[in-house]
Write a protein that holds these residues in place. Structure first.
Motif, PDB file in Angstrom:
ATOM      1  N   PRO A   5       0.843  -1.201   0.000  1.00 20.09           N
ATOM      2  CA  PRO A   5       0.000   0.000   0.000  1.00 20.09           C
ATOM      3  C   PRO A   5       0.876   1.248   0.000  1.00 20.09           C
ATOM      4  CG  PRO A   5      -0.035  -1.075   2.149  1.00 20.09           C
ATOM      5  CD  PRO A   5       0.728  -1.974   1.231  1.00 20.09           C
ATOM      6  N   PRO A   6       0.309   2.412  -0.389  1.00 20.03           N
ATOM      7  CA  PRO A   6       1.113   3.627  -0.484  1.00 20.03           C
ATOM      8  C   PRO A   6       1.872   3.975   0.793  1.00 20.03           C
ATOM      9  CG  PRO A   6      -1.006   3.984  -1.519  1.00 20.03           C
ATOM     10  CD  PRO A   6      -1.056   2.626  -0.866  1.00 20.03           C
ATOM     11  N   HIS A   7       1.325   3.620   1.953  1.00 23.79           N
ATOM     12  CA  HIS A   7       2.025   3.981   3.183  1.00 23.79           C
ATOM     13  C   HIS A   7       3.303   3.168   3.370  1.00 23.79           C
ATOM     14  CE1 HIS A   7      -0.510   0.623   4.574  1.00 23.79           C
ATOM     15  NE2 HIS A   7       0.489   0.383   5.409  1.00 23.79           N
ATOM     16  N   MET A   8       3.538   2.185   2.512  1.00 21.85           N
ATOM     17  CA  MET A   8       4.748   1.373   2.614  1.00 21.85           C
ATOM     18  C   MET A   8       5.917   2.003   1.867  1.00 21.85           C
ATOM     19  SD  MET A   8       3.885  -0.989   4.650  1.00 21.85           S
ATOM     20  CE  MET A   8       5.283  -2.080   4.521  1.00 21.85           C
ATOM     21  N   ILE A   9       5.697   3.116   1.220  1.00 27.32           N
ATOM     22  CA  ILE A   9       6.803   3.805   0.568  1.00 27.32           C
ATOM     23  C   ILE A   9       7.486   4.684   1.618  1.00 27.32           C
ATOM     24  CG2 ILE A   9       5.433   5.765  -0.260  1.00 27.32           C
ATOM     25  CD1 ILE A   9       7.219   5.670  -2.843  1.00 27.32           C
ATOM     26  N   ARG A  10       8.792   4.715   1.560  1.00 31.65           N
ATOM     27  CA  ARG A  10       9.589   5.510   2.501  1.00 31.65           C
ATOM     28  C   ARG A  10      10.304   6.590   1.705  1.00 31.65           C
ATOM     29  NH1 ARG A  10      15.006   5.525   3.795  1.00 31.65           N
ATOM     30  NH2 ARG A  10      15.392   3.705   2.494  1.00 31.65           N
ATOM     31  N   PHE A  11      10.257   7.823   2.207  1.00 29.08           N
ATOM     32  CA  PHE A  11      10.937   8.931   1.553  1.00 29.08           C
ATOM     33  C   PHE A  11      12.137   9.360   2.368  1.00 29.08           C
ATOM     34  CE2 PHE A  11       6.538   9.257   0.105  1.00 29.08           C
ATOM     35  CZ  PHE A  11       6.759   9.183  -1.263  1.00 29.08           C
ATOM     36  N   THR A  12      13.196   9.742   1.674  1.00 23.73           N
ATOM     37  CA  THR A  12      14.387  10.248   2.345  1.00 23.73           C
ATOM     38  C   THR A  12      14.982  11.392   1.541  1.00 23.73           C
ATOM     39  OG1 THR A  12      16.559   9.675   3.249  1.00 23.73           O
ATOM     40  CG2 THR A  12      15.935   8.575   1.205  1.00 23.73           C
ATOM     41  N   THR A  13      15.640  12.297   2.245  1.00 23.52           N
ATOM     42  CA  THR A  13      16.408  13.359   1.584  1.00 23.52           C
ATOM     43  C   THR A  13      17.901  13.060   1.701  1.00 23.52           C
ATOM     44  OG1 THR A  13      16.361  14.676   3.608  1.00 23.52           O
ATOM     45  CG2 THR A  13      14.656  15.147   1.953  1.00 23.52           C
ATOM     46  N   ASP A  14      18.246  11.874   2.199  1.00 20.82           N
ATOM     47  CA  ASP A  14      19.648  11.470   2.341  1.00 20.82           C
ATOM     48  C   ASP A  14      20.191  11.084   0.967  1.00 20.82           C
ATOM     49  OD1 ASP A  14      22.093  10.245   2.825  1.00 20.82           O
ATOM     50  OD2 ASP A  14      21.365   9.045   4.512  1.00 20.82           O
ATOM     51  N   LYS A  15      21.049  11.940   0.403  1.00 25.02           N
ATOM     52  CA  LYS A  15      21.557  11.711  -0.949  1.00 25.02           C
ATOM     53  C   LYS A  15      22.381  10.436  -1.059  1.00 25.02           C
ATOM     54  CE  LYS A  15      21.486  16.566  -2.096  1.00 25.02           C
ATOM     55  NZ  LYS A  15      22.272  17.786  -2.304  1.00 25.02           N
ATOM     56  N   SER A  16      22.960   9.978   0.054  1.00 24.88           N
ATOM     57  CA  SER A  16      23.776   8.759   0.004  1.00 24.88           C
ATOM     58  C   SER A  16      22.928   7.521  -0.295  1.00 24.88           C
ATOM     59  CB  SER A  16      24.552   8.562   1.309  1.00 24.88           C
ATOM     60  OG  SER A  16      23.679   8.217   2.361  1.00 24.88           O
ATOM     61  N   GLU A  17      21.614   7.620  -0.087  1.00 23.80           N
ATOM     62  CA  GLU A  17      20.730   6.490  -0.370  1.00 23.80           C
ATOM     63  C   GLU A  17      20.233   6.467  -1.817  1.00 23.80           C
ATOM     64  OE1 GLU A  17      17.707   5.227   2.410  1.00 23.80           O
ATOM     65  OE2 GLU A  17      18.417   6.713   3.861  1.00 23.80           O
ATOM     66  N   LEU A  18      20.386   7.567  -2.530  1.00 25.68           N
ATOM     67  CA  LEU A  18      19.845   7.649  -3.887  1.00 25.68           C
ATOM     68  C   LEU A  18      20.552   6.683  -4.831  1.00 25.68           C
ATOM     69  CD1 LEU A  18      19.470  11.522  -4.267  1.00 25.68           C
ATOM     70  CD2 LEU A  18      17.683   9.847  -3.703  1.00 25.68           C
ATOM     71  N   ASP A  19      19.784   6.080  -5.714  1.00 30.08           N
ATOM     72  CA  ASP A  19      20.302   5.181  -6.734  1.00 30.08           C
ATOM     73  C   ASP A  19      20.595   6.023  -7.982  1.00 30.08           C
ATOM     74  OD1 ASP A  19      20.665   3.323  -8.804  1.00 30.08           O
ATOM     75  OD2 ASP A  19      19.170   1.930  -7.982  1.00 30.08           O
ATOM     76  N   LEU A  20      21.842   6.513  -8.065  1.00 30.98           N
ATOM     77  CA  LEU A  20      22.194   7.440  -9.144  1.00 30.98           C
ATOM     78  C   LEU A  20      22.056   6.800 -10.517  1.00 30.98           C
ATOM     79  CD1 LEU A  20      25.254   9.253  -7.540  1.00 30.98           C
ATOM     80  CD2 LEU A  20      22.888  10.024  -7.673  1.00 30.98           C
ATOM     81  N   ALA A  21      22.387   5.533 -10.639  1.00 33.72           N
ATOM     82  CA  ALA A  21      22.251   4.858 -11.933  1.00 33.72           C
ATOM     83  C   ALA A  21      20.783   4.796 -12.354  1.00 33.72           C
ATOM     84  CB  ALA A  21      22.852   3.450 -11.864  1.00 33.72           C
ATOM     85  N   LEU A  22      19.898   4.506 -11.411  1.00 28.80           N
ATOM     86  CA  LEU A  22      18.476   4.445 -11.711  1.00 28.80           C
ATOM     87  C   LEU A  22      17.956   5.831 -12.108  1.00 28.80           C
ATOM     88  CD1 LEU A  22      15.658   2.536 -10.206  1.00 28.80           C
ATOM     89  CD2 LEU A  22      15.526   5.000  -9.907  1.00 28.80           C
ATOM     90  N   ILE A  23      18.324   6.856 -11.342  1.00 22.83           N
ATOM     91  CA  ILE A  23      17.857   8.216 -11.624  1.00 22.83           C
ATOM     92  C   ILE A  23      18.356   8.664 -12.993  1.00 22.83           C
ATOM     93  CG2 ILE A  23      18.004  10.638 -10.910  1.00 22.83           C
ATOM     94  CD1 ILE A  23      18.307   9.496  -7.981  1.00 22.83           C
ATOM     95  N   HIS A  24      19.652   8.490 -13.243  1.00 18.74           N
ATOM     96  CA  HIS A  24      20.191   8.884 -14.545  1.00 18.74           C
ATOM     97  C   HIS A  24      19.542   8.082 -15.665  1.00 18.74           C
ATOM     98  CE1 HIS A  24      23.104   8.387 -17.911  1.00 18.74           C
ATOM     99  NE2 HIS A  24      22.884   9.689 -17.916  1.00 18.74           N
ATOM    100  N   GLY A  25      19.389   6.780 -15.468  1.00 25.47           N
ATOM    101  CA  GLY A  25      18.781   5.949 -16.502  1.00 25.47           C
ATOM    102  C   GLY A  25      17.375   6.397 -16.848  1.00 25.47           C
ATOM    103  N   PHE A  26      16.569   6.695 -15.820  1.00 25.76           N
ATOM    104  CA  PHE A  26      15.201   7.131 -16.102  1.00 25.76           C
ATOM    105  C   PHE A  26      15.216   8.480 -16.821  1.00 25.76           C
ATOM    106  CE2 PHE A  26      11.282   9.320 -15.616  1.00 25.76           C
ATOM    107  CZ  PHE A  26      10.349   8.333 -15.914  1.00 25.76           C
ATOM    108  N   LEU A  27      15.940   9.448 -16.263  1.00 25.59           N
ATOM    109  CA  LEU A  27      15.927  10.794 -16.850  1.00 25.59           C
ATOM    110  C   LEU A  27      16.465  10.788 -18.278  1.00 25.59           C
ATOM    111  CD1 LEU A  27      17.046  12.962 -13.815  1.00 25.59           C
ATOM    112  CD2 LEU A  27      14.733  12.736 -14.767  1.00 25.59           C
ATOM    113  N   SER A  28      17.570  10.095 -18.508  1.00 28.18           N
ATOM    114  CA  SER A  28      18.226  10.162 -19.819  1.00 28.18           C
ATOM    115  C   SER A  28      17.524   9.333 -20.889  1.00 28.18           C
ATOM    116  CB  SER A  28      19.692   9.735 -19.704  1.00 28.18           C
ATOM    117  OG  SER A  28      19.786   8.365 -19.365  1.00 28.18           O
ATOM    118  N   GLN A  29      16.832   8.264 -20.473  1.00 29.02           N
ATOM    119  CA  GLN A  29      16.247   7.362 -21.462  1.00 29.02           C
ATOM    120  C   GLN A  29      14.734   7.385 -21.519  1.00 29.02           C
ATOM    121  OE1 GLN A  29      17.897   3.412 -20.775  1.00 29.02           O
ATOM    122  NE2 GLN A  29      19.837   4.344 -20.152  1.00 29.02           N
TER     123      GLN A  29
END
Length: 150
Positions: A5-29
């Motif tokens: 359910p939606p409440h099972m999503i966790r949000f963070t502003t901790d940049k060390s947790e970000l998946d840079l490959a995933l973010i770049h892949g989505f944005l670029s492709q």
């Protein structure tokens, strides 16, 4: 598998947790707005922004970033939810996470640009500019494909 359910999503502003490959892949492709963007540019944008990662279990499924002076102005950018996780309210929740962040309160202007999600953002009070004649921009929509001009 079972859809959390939606409440099972966790949000963070901790940049060390970000998946840079995933973010770049989505944005670029897969994005309509940043197709062709380089990994170094994505990393620089993240470095200079307040970023929000949305995670289900240990996997990142959503992203948003805010460019702001934390006093008067903010710009919401690069909001996405991976296609396999859409339709669960995550886009609404990550937008709410950004808008409710303590460092982004009391701003005179909070802006964004969207070509297809007007309904999502309207729920949070975003509207077409009251005085569009007062806004100007420099916009280079194919910059990432063409490369910077000398």
């Amino acid at each position: 598998g079972r859809v959390p359910p939606p409440h099972m999503i966790r949000f963070t502003t901790d940049k060390s947790e970000l998946d840079l490959a995933l973010i770049h892949g989505f944005l670029s492709q897969h994005s309509s707005w940043a197709r062709g963007i380089s990994r170094p540019l994505v990393e620089r944008a993240i470095e200079h922004s307040l970023c929000f990662g949305g995670f289900v279990d240990q996997s990142q499924v959503a992203f948003a970033r805010v460019v702001s002076d934390h006093a008067t102005f903010a710009y919401l950018a690069d909001v996405f939810v991976l296609p396999a996780h859409r339709g669960r309210g995550y886009g609404k929740l990550i937008t709410l996470a950004a808008l409710s962040h303590p460092e982004l309160q009391g701003l005179r202007r909070f802006m964004l640009a969207t070509s297809s999600a007007h309904g999502l953002y309207a729920q949070f009070g975003f509207a077409s500019p009251a005085h569009p004649d007062s806004l100007m921009e420099r916009y280079f929509p194919t910059l990432y494909q063409d490369g910077p001009k000398a």
